[in-house]
Design a protein around this motif. Structure first.
Motif, PDB file in Angstrom:
ATOM      1  N   UNK A 164      23.916  54.932  70.579  1.00 25.43           N
ATOM      2  CA  UNK A 164      22.769  55.304  71.416  1.00 25.43           C
ATOM      3  C   UNK A 164      21.975  56.430  70.762  1.00 25.43           C
ATOM      4  N   UNK A 165      22.671  57.424  70.208  1.00 25.72           N
ATOM      5  CA  UNK A 165      21.994  58.534  69.530  1.00 25.72           C
ATOM      6  C   UNK A 165      21.247  58.051  68.290  1.00 25.72           C
ATOM      7  N   UNK A 166      21.862  57.139  67.538  1.00 27.93           N
ATOM      8  CA  UNK A 166      21.202  56.596  66.352  1.00 27.93           C
ATOM      9  C   UNK A 166      19.933  55.846  66.750  1.00 27.93           C
ATOM     10  N   UNK A 167      20.001  55.071  67.806  1.00 27.46           N
ATOM     11  CA  UNK A 167      18.811  54.348  68.283  1.00 27.46           C
ATOM     12  C   UNK A 167      17.712  55.325  68.692  1.00 27.46           C
ATOM     13  N   UNK A 168      18.097  56.410  69.367  1.00 24.63           N
ATOM     14  CA  UNK A 168      17.104  57.434  69.740  1.00 24.63           C
ATOM     15  C   UNK A 168      16.481  58.046  68.489  1.00 24.63           C
ATOM     16  N   UNK A 169      17.302  58.299  67.467  1.00 26.82           N
ATOM     17  CA  UNK A 169      16.775  58.867  66.224  1.00 26.82           C
ATOM     18  C   UNK A 169      15.877  57.881  65.482  1.00 26.82           C
ATOM     19  N   UNK A 170      16.165  56.613  65.586  1.00 26.30           N
ATOM     20  CA  UNK A 170      15.287  55.620  64.963  1.00 26.30           C
ATOM     21  C   UNK A 170      13.913  55.626  65.611  1.00 26.30           C
ATOM     22  N   UNK A 171      13.888  55.760  66.929  1.00 20.50           N
ATOM     23  CA  UNK A 171      12.615  55.789  67.654  1.00 20.50           C
ATOM     24  C   UNK A 171      11.884  57.107  67.465  1.00 20.50           C
ATOM     25  N   UNK A 172      12.655  58.201  67.444  1.00 18.84           N
ATOM     26  CA  UNK A 172      12.069  59.537  67.317  1.00 18.84           C
ATOM     27  C   UNK A 172      12.903  60.344  66.317  1.00 18.84           C
ATOM     28  N   UNK A 173      12.596  60.259  65.028  1.00 18.73           N
ATOM     29  CA  UNK A 173      13.408  60.923  64.004  1.00 18.73           C
ATOM     30  C   UNK A 173      13.567  62.431  64.200  1.00 18.73           C
ATOM     31  N   UNK A 174      12.678  63.071  64.896  1.00 17.95           N
ATOM     32  CA  UNK A 174      12.769  64.513  65.114  1.00 17.95           C
ATOM     33  C   UNK A 174      13.541  64.902  66.360  1.00 17.95           C
ATOM     34  N   UNK A 175      14.213  63.965  67.001  1.00 17.39           N
ATOM     35  CA  UNK A 175      14.920  64.229  68.254  1.00 17.39           C
ATOM     36  C   UNK A 175      16.190  65.048  67.985  1.00 17.39           C
ATOM     37  N   UNK A 176      16.065  66.364  68.127  1.00 20.94           N
ATOM     38  CA  UNK A 176      17.204  67.239  67.825  1.00 20.94           C
ATOM     39  C   UNK A 176      18.343  67.061  68.833  1.00 20.94           C
ATOM     40  N   UNK A 177      18.024  66.676  70.062  1.00 22.95           N
ATOM     41  CA  UNK A 177      19.078  66.438  71.053  1.00 22.95           C
ATOM     42  C   UNK A 177      19.921  65.225  70.653  1.00 22.95           C
ATOM     43  N   UNK A 178      19.268  64.192  70.158  1.00 28.93           N
ATOM     44  CA  UNK A 178      19.997  63.000  69.710  1.00 28.93           C
ATOM     45  C   UNK A 178      20.887  63.337  68.522  1.00 28.93           C
TER      46      UNK A 178
END
Length: 87
Positions: free
Chosen positions: A25-39
């Motif tokens: 789930x975190x990887x998918x969030x990072x794929x959508x938003x590479x700057x997502x520090x929470x992910x």
């Protein structure tokens, strides 16, 4: 003692399965938003959890693998440009 270890391994496998689901789930969030520090933080937390538990259970190969993943993630994180606030 074997029964205790069997029980610990069952719990470990269940928790590791949950960790892997959270990692995906975190990887998918990072794929959508590479700057997502929470992910990224979530991903690091999950991998650290697997690493520490595998260390406790004496699973040195898994512990080492998780350590390599952590090193790669932390290295990539350090190379990321700082997030900028937009007015």
């Amino acid at each position: 003692m074997d029964c205790l270890m069997d029980d610990l391994l069952k719990v470990f496998l269940g928790e590791t399965s949950e960790c892997l689901t959270a990692c995906w789930a975190a990887v998918e969030r990072l794929r959508r938003m590479p700057g997502d520090s929470a992910a990224l933080g979530d991903l690091l937390h999950q991998v650290r959890s697997v690493q520490e538990t595998s260390k406790f259970l004496g699973m040195s190969a898994l512990q080492a693998s998780a350590g390599l993943v952590l090193e790669s993630l932390e290295s990539a994180s350090a190379r990321r440009p700082a997030a900028r606030c937009r007015p």
